[in-house]
Scaffold this motif. Sequence first.
Motif, short mmCIF file in Angstrom:
data_model
loop_
_atom_site.label_atom_id
_atom_site.label_comp_id
_atom_site.label_asym_id
_atom_site.label_seq_id
_atom_site.Cartn_x
_atom_site.Cartn_y
_atom_site.Cartn_z
N VAL A 323 0.84 -1.20 0.00
CA VAL A 323 0.00 0.00 0.00
C VAL A 323 0.87 1.25 0.00
N LEU A 324 1.90 1.26 0.83
CA LEU A 324 2.86 2.37 0.85
C LEU A 324 3.44 2.61 -0.53
N ASN A 325 3.90 1.54 -1.17
CA ASN A 325 4.54 1.65 -2.47
C ASN A 325 3.57 2.15 -3.53
N ALA A 326 2.36 1.60 -3.55
CA ALA A 326 1.37 1.99 -4.56
C ALA A 326 0.98 3.45 -4.41
N ALA A 327 0.71 3.88 -3.17
CA ALA A 327 0.35 5.28 -2.94
C ALA A 327 1.48 6.21 -3.32
N THR A 352 -3.55 7.19 2.80
CA THR A 352 -3.87 5.89 2.21
C THR A 352 -3.54 4.76 3.17
N MET A 353 -2.39 4.85 3.83
CA MET A 353 -2.00 3.83 4.80
C MET A 353 -2.98 3.78 5.97
N GLU A 354 -3.41 4.96 6.44
CA GLU A 354 -4.33 5.01 7.57
C GLU A 354 -5.70 4.42 7.23
N ALA A 355 -6.07 4.48 5.96
CA ALA A 355 -7.38 3.95 5.53
C ALA A 355 -7.35 2.45 5.27
N HIS A 356 -6.16 1.85 5.31
CA HIS A 356 -6.00 0.45 4.91
C HIS A 356 -6.18 -0.50 6.09
N ALA A 357 -6.91 -1.58 5.88
CA ALA A 357 -7.02 -2.67 6.85
C ALA A 357 -5.95 -3.70 6.50
N ASN A 358 -4.86 -3.71 7.25
CA ASN A 358 -3.70 -4.53 6.91
C ASN A 358 -4.03 -6.02 7.01
N ALA A 359 -3.58 -6.76 5.99
CA ALA A 359 -3.75 -8.21 5.98
C ALA A 359 -2.39 -8.85 6.24
N THR A 360 -2.27 -9.61 7.31
CA THR A 360 -1.01 -10.25 7.64
C THR A 360 -0.85 -11.54 6.85
N ARG A 372 -3.87 -2.50 -5.95
CA ARG A 372 -4.91 -1.89 -6.77
C ARG A 372 -5.79 -0.96 -5.92
N TRP A 373 -6.15 -1.42 -4.72
CA TRP A 373 -6.98 -0.61 -3.83
C TRP A 373 -6.27 0.70 -3.47
N ALA A 374 -4.98 0.60 -3.13
CA ALA A 374 -4.23 1.78 -2.71
C ALA A 374 -4.10 2.79 -3.84
N ALA A 378 -5.43 6.56 -3.39
CA ALA A 378 -4.48 7.68 -3.57
C ALA A 378 -4.94 8.61 -4.68
N ALA A 379 -5.41 8.03 -5.79
CA ALA A 379 -5.88 8.85 -6.91
C ALA A 379 -7.07 9.72 -6.48
N ASN A 380 -7.98 9.17 -5.71
CA ASN A 380 -9.13 9.93 -5.24
C ASN A 380 -8.72 11.04 -4.27
N LEU A 381 -7.74 10.76 -3.43
CA LEU A 381 -7.23 11.78 -2.52
C LEU A 381 -6.63 12.95 -3.30
#
Length: 383
Positions: A323-327, A352-360, A372-374, A378-381
């Motif tokens: 997510v970090l990388n994509a954003a 973007t990171m704060e909005a993400h539900a991290n999957a371990t 893709r989600w990130a 990010a684009a919407n932000l």
Amino acid sequence: MRNLAILGSTGSIGRSTLKVVDRFPDRFAVKVLAAKHSVDRLADQVQRFGPEAAIVFDAATARALRDKLPGDCSVEILHGAEGYCAAARWPTTDMVVGAMVGAAGLAPTMAAIEAGKDIALANKETLVMAGGIVTAAVARRGVRLLPVDSEHSAIFQCLQGQRRQDLDRILLTASGGPFRTTPAEQFETIEPARALRHPNWQMGAKITIDSATLMNKGLEVIEAKWLFDLTPAQIEVVVHPQSIVHSMVAFRDGSLLAQMGIPDMQGAISYALSCPERLALHQPLPDLTLAGGLTFEPPDLERFPCLGLAFEACRAGGTLPAVLNAANEVAVEAFLAKRLGFTGIHKVIQATMEAHANATAPDMETIIAADRWARGVAANLIK
């Protein structure tokens, strides 16, 4: 003779790799070249090195490349995601140089590993997004994963002949970029042209902006975690403006090994291609008598919050690094297009990171979905 596929041949790493190949024609042969849209440069490379295949982004670019080549040129031209993966699996190669920029390098790198190719990796995003999956595949297939980034090459070289249990931590050096001493209140007015003027290194636009925000160093932190099987606590970043010490390794007895050289990527590239042999590049040694001293300082995480965000993602693991990388990719592209300010880069990434539900412990499908989600968030932000 080592037969190479160079993915990202028209970028700065790809061009430096071809310089090494050109100097040692008895050691290396280029079987595959892959680029995106740089048709003129790729056409020149095809005619100079005579590969069996050339791969580009889409069908229109493939037609443009064919039009640039002489009629008797027999190179096979492929395109798209399937073409890049075919390049990575090309049967006559034994090593793939992964120099594509961004998340696009992940699928071809995995394809090359599964095909049993050794990897000279400059595409740090591959390990940032899916380090656990990639390193497990490397171990399962018994291939070598060799770092091309100057910092990771330095760590790799310093660890040669050392006992792993004696390692304490590594120290990744950062030049500090073009804004190391710029007051924070001026960051809002920074334009892309100014951010692209790196003081020491010649790199592509995206990596140069990452260096200006220190995100490049943050991505290298995550990459180092997987390359050298480290915990985040074992990775330290120090700012070294002279870019002569490329990185260091600290051992439990208090000793420190550093690898030094001029800021030129051919050294790291040639070591990845020929390891454990060192090619006779005859590059000039850094003149320490003229350097005016080698200085080191801690990074300023308040002025450069991207580095702190990367450490946060590194500690959390799961899908957060992807997510970090994509954003970051979306934000940097918007900054270069003047649709986002310089300080907006870290704000978009953080939100973007704060909005993400991290999957371990994600699988590849989950990582791709998070990427893709990130990008969408990010684009919407930015809008």
